[in-house]
Design a protein around this motif. Structure first.
Motif, short mmCIF file in Angstrom:
data_model
loop_
_atom_site.label_atom_id
_atom_site.label_comp_id
_atom_site.label_asym_id
_atom_site.label_seq_id
_atom_site.Cartn_x
_atom_site.Cartn_y
_atom_site.Cartn_z
N ASP A 129 50.69 -20.21 38.99
CA ASP A 129 49.70 -20.70 38.26
C ASP A 129 49.63 -21.98 37.80
OD1 ASP A 129 48.71 -20.92 35.45
OD2 ASP A 129 51.39 -20.75 34.65
N GLY A 172 46.70 -24.71 37.93
CA GLY A 172 45.46 -25.25 37.55
C GLY A 172 44.80 -26.49 38.81
N ALA A 226 47.26 -29.62 38.76
CA ALA A 226 48.60 -29.08 38.75
C ALA A 226 48.09 -29.56 40.68
CB ALA A 226 48.49 -28.29 39.01
N GLY A 259 46.56 -32.66 41.37
CA GLY A 259 47.68 -33.74 41.63
C GLY A 259 48.12 -34.26 42.15
N SER A 260 48.95 -32.89 42.84
CA SER A 260 49.64 -32.56 44.38
C SER A 260 48.65 -33.34 45.36
CB SER A 260 49.79 -31.44 44.62
OG SER A 260 50.31 -30.37 43.66
N TYR A 319 36.57 -21.73 43.26
CA TYR A 319 35.96 -21.75 41.87
C TYR A 319 36.56 -21.04 40.86
CZ TYR A 319 31.48 -22.02 39.14
OH TYR A 319 30.19 -21.87 38.61
N ASP A 320 36.60 -19.49 40.51
CA ASP A 320 37.08 -18.66 39.79
C ASP A 320 38.06 -19.64 38.96
OD1 ASP A 320 34.48 -17.21 40.09
OD2 ASP A 320 35.90 -15.62 41.38
N GLY A 380 38.87 -22.09 38.90
CA GLY A 380 38.55 -23.32 37.68
C GLY A 380 38.23 -24.26 39.10
N TRP A 421 55.42 -26.75 22.81
CA TRP A 421 54.88 -25.63 22.71
C TRP A 421 54.91 -23.90 22.30
CZ3 TRP A 421 49.41 -27.15 22.47
CH2 TRP A 421 49.13 -28.26 22.67
N MET A 467 25.73 -18.33 38.35
CA MET A 467 27.05 -19.00 39.23
C MET A 467 27.12 -18.48 37.81
SD MET A 467 28.65 -21.22 41.14
CE MET A 467 28.67 -20.82 43.22
N ALA A 468 29.14 -17.76 37.14
CA ALA A 468 29.79 -17.30 36.24
C ALA A 468 30.60 -18.99 36.55
CB ALA A 468 31.10 -16.33 36.86
N GLN A 469 31.19 -19.07 35.43
CA GLN A 469 31.58 -20.16 34.59
C GLN A 469 33.11 -19.74 35.20
OE1 GLN A 469 31.15 -23.30 32.93
NE2 GLN A 469 29.28 -21.95 33.13
N PRO A 470 33.10 -20.74 35.84
CA PRO A 470 34.93 -20.88 35.98
C PRO A 470 36.36 -20.89 35.08
CG PRO A 470 34.04 -23.52 35.71
CD PRO A 470 32.78 -22.17 36.29
N ARG A 471 36.92 -20.09 35.82
CA ARG A 471 38.25 -19.19 35.19
C ARG A 471 38.61 -20.42 34.71
NH1 ARG A 471 42.94 -17.80 36.38
NH2 ARG A 471 42.72 -17.29 38.34
N SER A 530 42.49 -22.09 33.64
CA SER A 530 43.90 -21.90 33.90
C SER A 530 44.44 -22.01 32.67
CB SER A 530 44.76 -23.44 35.18
OG SER A 530 46.06 -22.68 34.89
N SER A 555 48.04 -22.66 32.57
CA SER A 555 48.78 -23.90 31.40
C SER A 555 48.13 -25.30 31.68
CB SER A 555 49.61 -23.86 33.42
OG SER A 555 48.97 -24.26 34.71
N ALA A 556 46.92 -25.27 32.35
CA ALA A 556 46.12 -26.06 32.64
C ALA A 556 45.08 -26.38 31.60
CB ALA A 556 44.67 -26.11 33.41
N ALA A 576 47.19 -25.52 27.99
CA ALA A 576 47.64 -25.04 27.18
C ALA A 576 48.85 -26.73 26.76
CB ALA A 576 48.37 -24.58 27.11
N ARG A 577 48.78 -27.74 28.49
CA ARG A 577 49.52 -28.67 28.07
C ARG A 577 48.83 -29.77 27.36
NH1 ARG A 577 53.41 -24.79 28.02
NH2 ARG A 577 55.20 -25.14 28.82
N PRO A 578 49.15 -30.41 27.14
CA PRO A 578 48.15 -32.08 26.72
C PRO A 578 48.53 -32.86 27.44
CG PRO A 578 49.87 -31.67 24.97
CD PRO A 578 49.84 -30.70 25.82
N ARG A 627 51.13 -33.04 30.79
CA ARG A 627 50.61 -33.53 32.24
C ARG A 627 50.59 -35.14 32.13
NH1 ARG A 627 48.57 -31.05 35.42
NH2 ARG A 627 47.76 -28.99 34.44
N ALA A 664 52.45 -32.02 40.04
CA ALA A 664 51.18 -30.79 39.75
C ALA A 664 50.98 -31.64 38.43
CB ALA A 664 51.98 -29.51 39.82
#
Lengths: 366, 358
Positions: free
Chosen positions: A255, A257, A260, A263-264, A293-294, A296, A365, B1-5, B7, B9-10, B12-14, B44, B66
């Motif tokens: 998980d 993103g 993340a 950052g690493s 790319y998929d 993100g 959250w 091209m499709a839009q990137p998915r 994440s 977790s990314a 959801a968190r501020p 983050r 991360a």
């Protein structure tokens, strides 16, 4: 022995299993039992590690040696797990708990230094017998004494530690006399050679990287497989395909993103694990044109991350020293660290506020 | 091209930016708080400061890269925390970078322990004001008697910036902002708002307080409970107490001073007589609770209201726990949509000028 002789390898990858490759919980009885009884298909690798080891093992000019503290009766399951993970394991060494129990040597069950050093030397002899005196890259974790064992192994192979000194160190580490004699016997058989190029310690137990400063630059503390892959890529041991596979596995299974992963990468550049040029190329040119790319990692995001990476201050990394480390002191501090961590966990429920400090804070959250 | 998915977790968190030039020992306190928060994946974190010393501090701590980023600012940390001029210079040089992260959408909130004057100046220069807002009041929480229906024995006091006296319009604006903030953070549907004055009657106090009283009485969206005297502050009669910057600053300073004096008196008693020491032992639980409830460390930070982004100010001497609490507070404010709540509070009630005129 699990592999037939093949072409002479350019590099040997020496891996630990639990907490380095596998997600294993040793601090609870439940975790221990689970590790002992679960089937090969249930064993879970640390996100990114499977892709990394698979990429490394697929190179025909590499050998993969696994030395683990798991009991010998798990051999079939572990080999089956490697087969399921499509990973080539050239040699697997496990700990013979039964023999130690039969001889009433309970201390040897917990003691890792004697067992692991002996196993590393034994596999080194196995490689030498096959004419494969290749340089080695070692992988361990911060849960036990992997850093100390790998450094001692390197010093012993290079004859930087004399036999009397080694005997003294092993005695301090709690080894039995016949165990020490066996290790010294193996050392005599070894040709003088300095095989260990790099020691990676995966920070699984929330240790600070500075904990390994005492190893004077010989140990590289890493937070995840991407950081290892970036370091190996700098050494020319890891290609773009492996970097993408590791990042993708981290994104899907861990998980992670894009932020993340970025950052690493920034942390790896700041700590001098890889240069900004390599990291920038990966961020801006490699990831946006792959499956990342998929996940993100668009071109625009990659360019932004590359800009950030260029600005990241690079730590001046001192070359590892060749002087003998103070192993007795290192063992004492490793022991004290492990004890403090155990005590903190045990006391967490009894000291007001400590549990909140050690455990994850309330998630606002949820 | 499709839009990137994206994440999960990314998304959801501020993201919380932390100015590392403030706190007990810069950058140690801010880095320790950030490492702890990032390890627990609460938010983050972006550490803004000199990357070299920040990395040196990070290496001594368990952290998760991360969830952590460092934005380098080529400004050296002051050698001594009590060198006021150097601290102010460093803050003024570094804050624009932190502010730009908010403005560019890279961060959702900023936590800083730099001098409030430097923060207000940087915010004024770099961030837009909320529509309908004319000032940047600084809020602070203070301990008070627990009230039914409230989870914590705390109330909000604003403005505590010490900047200047406020007009009636500004006091009304403070009431609107404070009420919206209390609603979002504490979850109280209709927080009680009071004006700090010299007496309880509507005509007590200076002209601007009297005019503000009149306006607030008729203002929709604020549950105005009247005036409050300084002696009634700790009785917990209001969730939000409105005062002008100078008075608010003085009251907060007095409360902090009283806490320090109480703790010092207890320490003196502990050292002086065995009997007193025994008595303190018997009272230790109560004394501990008093200390907990009255220490700024527990609350972490207070918001600078009125600008279109979330800026939390922590105490200049904040230790890592206080800054970690400030980060958690920023996360909570972001997750509950504080800025949009403040925006609607000002828009729904009309401009304060019209309110005073009614």
């Amino acid at each position: 022995m699990t592999a037939a002789a093949g072409p002479t390898p350019d590099v040997v990858y020496r891996w630990d299993l639990d907490k380095t490759y596998l997600q294993t919980e040793f601090s609870t009885v439940r975790g221990l039992l689970q590790a002992a009884i679960e089937g090969p298909h249930r064993k879970r690798a640390i996100p990114g590690m499977r892709a990394l080891l698979k990429a490394l093992s697929e190179a025909t000019d590499a050998r993969v040696v696994v030395v683990s503290g798991s009991p010998t009766w798990l051999r079939r399951r572990i080999l089956r797990m490697f087969a399921l993970h499509t990973i080539r394991c050239d040699r697997l060494v496990l700990k013979d708990f039964g023999a130690q129990v039969r001889r009433g040597r309970l201390r040897a069950i917990r003691n890792q230094v004697g067992y692991k050093l002996g196993a590393h030397l034994e596999t080194r002899l196995w490689l030498t017998a096959r004419g494969e005196a290749a340089p080695e890259v070692c992988f361990g974790d911060d849960a036990e004494v992997d850093a100390l064992v790998y450094c001692l192994y390197a010093d012993v192979c290079a004859r930087r530690v004399s036999a009397p000194r080694l005997a003294r160190v092993l005695e301090v580490c709690g080894c039995y006399p016949d165990e020490i004699a066996t290790i010294l016997g193996r050392v005599v058989q070894l040709e003088r050679h300095d095989p260990v190029r790099r020691v990676f310690i995966h920070l699984e137990g929330n240790s600070p990287p500075a904990r390994f400063g005492a190893y004077r630059g010989r140990v590289v503390a890493t937070f995840n497989a991407l950081q290892i892959a970036l370091d190996l890529a700098t050494q020319g041991l890891c290609d773009d395909r492996a970097l993408v596979a590791v990042a993708e596995e981290l994104a899907v299974l861990g998980d992670f993103g894009p932020e993340a992963l970025a950052g690493s990468m920034e942390d790896a550049v700041r700590r001098g694990l890889c240069g900004p040029a390599l990291a920038c190329r990966v961020a801006a040119e490699l990831f946006p044109h792959t499956a990342m790319y998929d996940a993100g990692w668009s071109e625009a995001f990659g360019s932004r991350v590359a800009l950030r990476l260029e600005r990241s201050a690079t730590a001046a990394v001192n070359p590892p020293g060749t002087e003998v480390l103070p192993y007795e002191q290192l063992f004492a501090s490793e022991h004290a660290f492990a004890r403090a961590r155990r005590l903190a966990r045990a006391a967490a429920g009894r000291i007001p506020g400590l549990a909140e400090f050690l455990a994850p804070v309330d998630d606002p959250w949820s | 091209m499709a839009q990137p998915r994206k994440s999960a977790s990314a998304a959801a968190r501020p993201t919380i930016a932390i100015d590392t030039y403030g706190g007990a020992v810069a950058p140690r306190a801010a880095v320790a708080a950030a490492a702890q928060t990032a390890r627990h994946a609460v938010a983050r974190i972006i550490l803004v400061g000199d990357a070299g010393p920040i990395q040196d501090q990070l290496s001594l701590l368990a952290y998760d890269p991360a969830w952590l980023r460092v934005v380098h600012v080529a400004v050296k940390y002051p050698r001594h925390a009590d060198d006021v001029a150097a601290v102010l210079d460093a803050a003024r040089a570094a804050l624009p970078t932190a502010i730009s992260l908010l403005r560019d959408g890279d961060a959702d909130a900023l936590v800083t322990a730099s001098p409030p004057d430097a923060v207000r100046d940087a915010v004024r220069a770099g961030l837009p004001m909320l529509q309908g807002a004319h000032t940047l009041p600084l809020a602070a929480v203070f301990p008070c008697m627990p009230r039914p229906g409230r989870t914590e024995p705390l109330a909000l006091l604003l403005d505590v910036s010490g900047a200047r006296t406020a007009t009636a319009d500004e006091l009304v604006e403070f009431a609107l902002l404070g009420s919206a903030y209390a609603r979002v953070v504490t979850g109280v549907e209709s927080p009680a708002v009071a004006l700090l004055s010299t007496g309880l009657a509507p005509e007590d106090g200076p002209p601007e307080v009297v005019a503000a009283h009149r306006a607030l009485r008729n203002l929709a969206g604020v549950r105005f409970v009247g005036n409050l005297r300084a002696t009634d502050l700790a009785r917990g009669q209001a969730d939000v107490v409105v005062a002008d910057g100078l008075v608010g600053h003085t009251v907060r300073g007095l409360l902090e001073g009283l806490t320090t004096m109480t703790v010092e008196a207890a320490r003196y008693a502990w050292r002086t007589k065995v009997a007193w020491r025994m008595a303190l032992r018997l009272l230790s639980q109560g004394v501990g609770m008093l200390k907990t409830v009255s220490e700024f460390q527990e609350y972490g930070g207070a918001p600078l209201l009125g600008c279109d982004h979330l800026v939390l100010l922590a105490h200049a001497d904040s230790a890592p726990p206080a800054l970690a609490n400030a980060i958690k507070l920023a996360t909570r404010c972001t997750s509950r949509g504080l800025t949009s709540a403040l925006r609607s509070a000002l828009n729904d009630s009309g401009t304060p000028t019209s309110a005073v005129g009614r």
